[in-house]
Design an enzyme around this catalytic site. Structure first.
Site, PDB file in Angstrom:
ATOM      1  N   ASP A  26      -4.095  -2.472   3.925  1.00  0.00           N
ATOM      2  CA  ASP A  26      -4.264  -1.672   2.704  1.00  0.00           C
ATOM      3  C   ASP A  26      -5.268  -0.546   2.896  1.00  0.00           C
ATOM      4  O   ASP A  26      -5.221   0.466   2.199  1.00  0.00           O
ATOM      5  CB  ASP A  26      -4.698  -2.567   1.537  1.00  0.00           C
ATOM      6  CG  ASP A  26      -3.500  -3.370   1.053  1.00  0.00           C
ATOM      7  OD1 ASP A  26      -3.186  -4.399   1.668  1.00  0.00           O
ATOM      8  OD2 ASP A  26      -2.833  -2.910   0.097  1.00  0.00           O
ATOM      9  N   ASN A  55      -6.690  -6.231   4.100  1.00  0.00           N
ATOM     10  CA  ASN A  55      -5.287  -6.608   3.868  1.00  0.00           C
ATOM     11  C   ASN A  55      -5.293  -7.837   2.959  1.00  0.00           C
ATOM     12  O   ASN A  55      -6.360  -8.340   2.571  1.00  0.00           O
ATOM     13  CB  ASN A  55      -4.583  -6.888   5.206  1.00  0.00           C
ATOM     14  CG  ASN A  55      -3.079  -7.041   5.027  1.00  0.00           C
ATOM     15  OD1 ASN A  55      -2.435  -6.209   4.385  1.00  0.00           O
ATOM     16  ND2 ASN A  55      -2.496  -8.104   5.554  1.00  0.00           N
ATOM     17  N   ALA A  68       0.798  -1.238   0.000  1.00  0.00           N
ATOM     18  CA  ALA A  68       0.000   0.000   0.000  1.00  0.00           C
ATOM     19  C   ALA A  68       0.832   1.291   0.000  1.00  0.00           C
ATOM     20  O   ALA A  68       0.670   2.139  -0.885  1.00  0.00           O
ATOM     21  CB  ALA A  68      -0.979  -0.035   1.168  1.00  0.00           C
TER      22      ALA A  68
HETATM   23  O1  MRU Z   1      -1.185  -7.158  -3.469  1.00  0.00           O
HETATM   24  P1  MRU Z   1      -0.085  -6.535  -2.660  1.00  0.00           P
HETATM   25  O2  MRU Z   1       1.166  -7.325  -2.676  1.00  0.00           O
HETATM   26  O3  MRU Z   1       0.120  -5.078  -2.989  1.00  0.00           O
HETATM   27  O4  MRU Z   1      -0.663  -6.604  -1.171  1.00  0.00           O
HETATM   28  C1  MRU Z   1       0.105  -6.043  -0.127  1.00  0.00           C
HETATM   29  C2  MRU Z   1      -0.483  -6.247   1.209  1.00  0.00           C
HETATM   30  O5  MRU Z   1      -1.571  -6.779   1.367  1.00  0.00           O
HETATM   31  C3  MRU Z   1       0.274  -5.659   2.358  1.00  0.00           C
HETATM   32  O6  MRU Z   1       0.072  -6.421   3.506  1.00  0.00           O
HETATM   33  C4  MRU Z   1      -0.230  -4.232   2.605  1.00  0.00           C
HETATM   34  O7  MRU Z   1      -0.229  -3.499   1.439  1.00  0.00           O
HETATM   35  C5  MRU Z   1       0.584  -3.543   3.623  1.00  0.00           C
HETATM   36  S1  MRU Z   1       2.174  -3.098   3.006  1.00  0.00           S
HETATM   37  C6  MRU Z   1       2.992  -2.270   4.224  1.00  0.00           C
END
Ligand code: MRU
Length: 349
Positions: free
Chosen positions: A245, A255, A61
């Site tokens: 997220d 998330n 995110a």
């Molecule tokens: O699909 P992604 O890899 O972007 O998903 C990321 C996540 O779900 C993380 O846990 C979230 O973005 C937190 S990152 C600090």
């Protein structure tokens, strides 16, 4: 651009970065190739950055938000003076439709829009926007540092921790969110061991979190997502910490898919379940998680691994990228400001 070409930028065999802005270009590590290859890509095209976000070459995110901020600045790098508004608006539109769930993307876009509208008559609007993008990047570095520091409050003893997806340097501008709780705890001698969920379907745990744990010499094992309940039943997990997220005002948290399963398992086994995220991940416009838009990914991501087909084209697939964990299952939310406990109300935070 390969890692070897980056030696002049101070990278050693153990060092890595998720993104940087060098010589008026955006440089990012292509995360889809990790951990087997460390390939850096350099671009000045906002459209290429949008594509990188869609393909998860850059992901997580906070990192998505920072990338979008740089992309919006770059959209005006070579734009003619009478076209800036038109070009900027197209770039905003393009970046807004890359990924719907992480609110950090929309936070960064809003910040850049504000900067554009108050400075649109500036002779060097590109430099003004670039300065704001760098600030957003630096603000995230500091937020990660504070999350790590605040996270120390949740340790009761030297702990074994379970985490899901990837929340480290590869997902943020700084040292991470949930990952930095682990890293900071480890540096203080408070981490015994880490279990990293592999995180199907795109394996952010197996490919990225393991990569980062290894780079930081933190002892770990990867496990299939479905092992979590058995691991907890054996009393092998002191607490779970994950990223986010988007967090609603009442603490409901979107998330990576599988987080909700983990929260249910943790609650069933009386294992504390924490979320760590910067305050920029709190969406103050939504009261609860029902209003969070969940991204669905293409079926190839489930039916192939490393571009190798493992199931027929004809299968239909259910592939949400995220789920929403209800606030009552979350023991505490660690932000750059503090650690909060249920019931949550982030209206004034
Ligand atoms: O699909 P992604 O890899 O972007 O998903 C990321 C996540 O779900 C993380 O846990 C979230 O973005 C937190 S990152 C600090």
């Amino acid at each position: 651009m390969k890692n070897s070409n980056l030696s002049g930028r101070g990278l050693s065999g153990t060092d890595y970065f998720s993104l940087d802005f060098v010589n008026d270009n955006f440089v990012f590590l292509n995360q889809t190739k990790l951990p087997l290859s460390e390939i850096y890509i350099e671009t000045e095209s906002y459209d290429r950055i949008a594509e990188a976000i869609e393909r998860l070459e850059v992901r997580g995110a906070p990192l998505i938000g920072i990338s979008a901020a740089y992309a919006l600045a770059l959209s005006l790098k070579n734009a003619s003076a009478n076209k800036t508004e038109e070009v900027f608006n197209s770039a905003v539109e393009r970046l807004s439709r890359t990924r719907p769930t992480a609110v950090n993307l929309f936070y960064a876009i809003e910040e850049m829009k504000k900067t554009f509208s108050t400075n649109k008559d500036s002779k060097d609007i590109y430099s003004v926007l670039l300065k704001r993008a760098k600030e957003i990047h630096n603000e995230d570095i500091e937020k990660c540092r504070r999350i790590g520091e605040n996270g120390l409050k949740i340790f009761r003893k030297k702990s074994t921790i379970l985490t899901h997806c990837n929340t480290g340097k590869l997902a943020t501008g700084g040292e991470g969110t949930a990952f930095n709780v682990i890293k900071t705890g480890f540096e203080k001698g408070l981490v015994e061991f880490v279990y990293a969920d592999e995180t199907r379907p795109l394996l952010q745990g197996l490919r990225l979190t393991s990569f980062e744990l290894e780079k930081n010499s933190i002892p770990f094992a990867v496990q299939s997502d479905s092992s979590a309940a058995a691991l907890m039943k054996e009393g092998k997990v002191d607490f779970v910490v994950v990223g986010a997220d988007r967090i609603a005002l009442n603490g409901d948290t979107a998330n990576k898919i599988g987080t909700y399963n983990l929260a249910i398992n943790a609650n069933f086994h009386n294992v504390p379940f924490y979320v760590a995220a910067p305050t920029t991940t709190i969406d103050k416009k939504i009261a609860n998680g029902d209003e969070i838009k969940i991204e669905f990914r293409s079926k190839n991501e489930l039916t192939s691994i490393n571009e190798q087909k493992i199931a027929p084209e004809t299968y239909s697939v259910y592939s949400p990228a995220f789920d929403v964990t209800p606030a009552h299952l979350i023991t505490g939310i660690i932000t750059d400001k503090d650690v909060y406990f249920f019931p949550y109300n982030f209206l004034n935070e």
